[in-house]
Design an enzyme around this catalytic site. Structure first.
Site, PDB file in Angstrom:
ATOM      1  N   ALA A 121      -4.968  69.474  44.017  1.00  0.00           N
ATOM      2  CA  ALA A 121      -6.000  68.852  43.181  1.00  0.00           C
ATOM      3  C   ALA A 121      -5.370  68.127  41.987  1.00  0.00           C
ATOM      4  O   ALA A 121      -6.077  67.615  41.117  1.00  0.00           O
ATOM      5  CB  ALA A 121      -6.989  69.908  42.698  1.00  0.00           C
ATOM      6  N   ASP A 174      13.046  63.447  36.798  1.00  0.00           N
ATOM      7  CA  ASP A 174      14.196  62.808  36.138  1.00  0.00           C
ATOM      8  C   ASP A 174      14.571  63.544  34.853  1.00  0.00           C
ATOM      9  O   ASP A 174      15.702  63.453  34.389  1.00  0.00           O
ATOM     10  CB  ASP A 174      13.845  61.356  35.802  1.00  0.00           C
ATOM     11  N   GLU A 175      13.580  64.276  34.292  1.00  0.00           N
ATOM     12  CA  GLU A 175      13.826  64.875  32.972  1.00  0.00           C
ATOM     13  C   GLU A 175      14.875  65.986  33.014  1.00  0.00           C
ATOM     14  O   GLU A 175      15.379  66.390  31.982  1.00  0.00           O
ATOM     15  CB  GLU A 175      12.511  65.379  32.370  1.00  0.00           C
ATOM     16  N   TYR A 180       9.687  72.090  29.791  1.00  0.00           N
ATOM     17  CA  TYR A 180       9.203  71.573  31.084  1.00  0.00           C
ATOM     18  C   TYR A 180      10.392  71.279  31.995  1.00  0.00           C
ATOM     19  O   TYR A 180      10.470  71.778  33.120  1.00  0.00           O
ATOM     20  CB  TYR A 180       8.359  70.312  30.866  1.00  0.00           C
ATOM     21  N   ARG A 239      11.352  53.602  30.783  1.00  0.00           N
ATOM     22  CA  ARG A 239      11.237  54.427  31.989  1.00  0.00           C
ATOM     23  C   ARG A 239      11.207  53.504  33.209  1.00  0.00           C
ATOM     24  O   ARG A 239      10.968  52.317  33.090  1.00  0.00           O
ATOM     25  CB  ARG A 239       9.886  55.194  31.998  1.00  0.00           C
ATOM     26  N   ASN A 251       8.309  50.827  27.003  1.00  0.00           N
ATOM     27  CA  ASN A 251       6.902  51.188  26.842  1.00  0.00           C
ATOM     28  C   ASN A 251       6.066  50.063  26.234  1.00  0.00           C
ATOM     29  O   ASN A 251       4.866  49.977  26.484  1.00  0.00           O
ATOM     30  CB  ASN A 251       6.771  52.452  25.982  1.00  0.00           C
TER      31      ASN A 251
END
Ligand SMILES: NC(=O)c1ccc[n+]([C@@H]2O[C@H](COP(=O)([O-])OP(=O)(O)OC[C@H]3O[C@@H](n4cnc5c(N)ncnc54)[C@H](O)[C@@H]3O)[C@@H](O)[C@H]2O)c1
Length: 345
Positions: free
Chosen positions: A11, A134-135, A158, A226, A274
């Site tokens: 979901a 990628d982090e 994270y 990014r 960005n």
């Protein structure tokens, strides 16, 4: 017999696009497993299913379960056996990991262990795919693009917990011979994304004439960058890996000291900063962008100015996103402006 695939976090944002992609490009049966937290929304699936034929709808089953708990015998019997497991469930919002790291350990490490334990019971499992980020590589200096096997350097809980999940996957392939691929994906966007994320926020701001905050360096002269990728392209790359897994294992002969779990970077078509991205969005909305550069880097630890992955391995294997970023942005802006309820939290 039809192949069966289990998609955890079904979901969620990327997973519901993956469900649609698999329904449209295979005859496989799909089970979506999700606990439906703040970022999991069954309306994503029901909304997306309006585009699927009545016959194909029957190939999807939705199951509720929180993977912090083991997949017990009763649920194991209910779920049945799978050919493929795509593990996409995760706590995925970086900001929240900075305020509440332990939640991320439960959802990204403990939950990964529980689904890997379930995978061990699937004797005919052909592939388990672990979705990483990628982090895990941390910030990329200018011109550097990380290849699949470079060193890890998590800058927030994270990414550390996603890296932890990766290593559990490696251990399970070594210890129990489960066939596993790991993917690293960069910033993903698309229809029905959570409105906390940058692209939905930009669409709202451009539409309403509000200022967009652009994450920048200390001097506020250079925006963060990014490689953005649409969720359908991530799903396409994932299905490419599943369908070509045998050929890929043969071809992907690079020996990293015998390391298990082949890894693949799924990278968007171009690197965008960005500000360029926000301008593209505003242009697509038909408004002039109002923005201010904000030095997030020093005020908010855990946020990095630039992430970059090298997508050459997937290109060599024969895969790259088929649609340009500009077309994808137009598609998402157009869809989102017509489906305004997805811009509300
Ligand atoms: N969005 C991105 O830009 C991005 C980039 C790289 C990697 N990824 C990875 O891709 C995957 C999907 O990301 P997303 O952005 O679609 O995430 P999302 O937050 O939209 O969806 C995650 C889903 O997992 C479910 N979930 C979380 N913890 C669970 C648990 N313990 N048990 C059962 N379900 C649980 C949530 O309810 C939600 O539906 C994640 O593994 C994420 O780390 C995402």
């Amino acid at each position: 017999m039809k192949k069966r695939v289990l998609i955890t976090g079904g979901a969620g944002f990327i997973a519901h696009h993956t469900i649609r992609h698999i329904l449209n490009h295979t005859d496989w049966e799909i089970v979506s497993l999700d606990r439906l937290d703040y970022s999991g929304n069954l309306n994503r699936i029901s909304d997306m299913m309006t585009e699927i034929s009545e016959k194909d709808k029957k190939r999807l089953r939705v199951v509720h379960h929180d993977l912090r708990a083991e997949v017990n015998d009763m649920l194991t019997a209910d779920l049945g056996k799978f050919n493929f497991i795509l593990h996409m469930a995760a706590s995925s919002h970086v900001d929240r990991s900075i305020t509440d790291p332990l939640t991320f350990v439960y959802d990204n490490v403990v939950a990964t262990c529980n689904i890997l334990n379930f995978a061990r019971k699937n004797k005919n499992l052909e592939l388990f795919v672990y979705f990483s980020t990628d982090e895990v590589f941390g910030p990329a200096p200018n011109k550097v693009k990380y290849k699949e096997r470079e060193r890890y350097n998590s800058t927030n809980p994270y990414s550390a917990t996603k890296a932890g999940g990766e290593e559990l996957a490696v251990a399970f392939e070594n210890s129990y011979h489960i066939p596993i691929f790991i993917t690293h994906t960069m910033n993903v966007f698309g229809e029905r994304q959570h409105p906390e994320k940058f692209i939905p926020k930009c669409i709202i701001s451009a539409r309403d004439g509000l200022f967009v905050e652009i994450h920048s360096n200390k001097n506020k002269t250079k925006a963060g960058s990014r490689h953005y990728i649409h969720a359908s392209d991530v799903a396409d790359g994932c299905l490419f890996l599943i369908k070509n897994r045998k050929k890929i294992i043969k071809k992907n002969k690079i020996d990293y000291g015998g390391a298990k779990c082949p890894k693949f970077n799924l990278v968007g078509p171009i690197e965008l900063d960005n500000l360029e991205l926000a301008k593209l969005i505003a242009k697509s909305v038909g408004k002039k962008l109002k923005y201010k550069m904000v030095d997030f880097h020093s005020s908010r630890p855990g946020h990095d100015l630039r992430y970059a992955l090298d997508g050459n391995l997937m290109k060599k294997l024969g895969w790259k996103p088929k649609v340009s970023i500009e077309e994808r942005i137009d598609q998402v802006v157009d869809w989102t402006l017509k489906n305004k309820r997805w811009l509300k939290i």
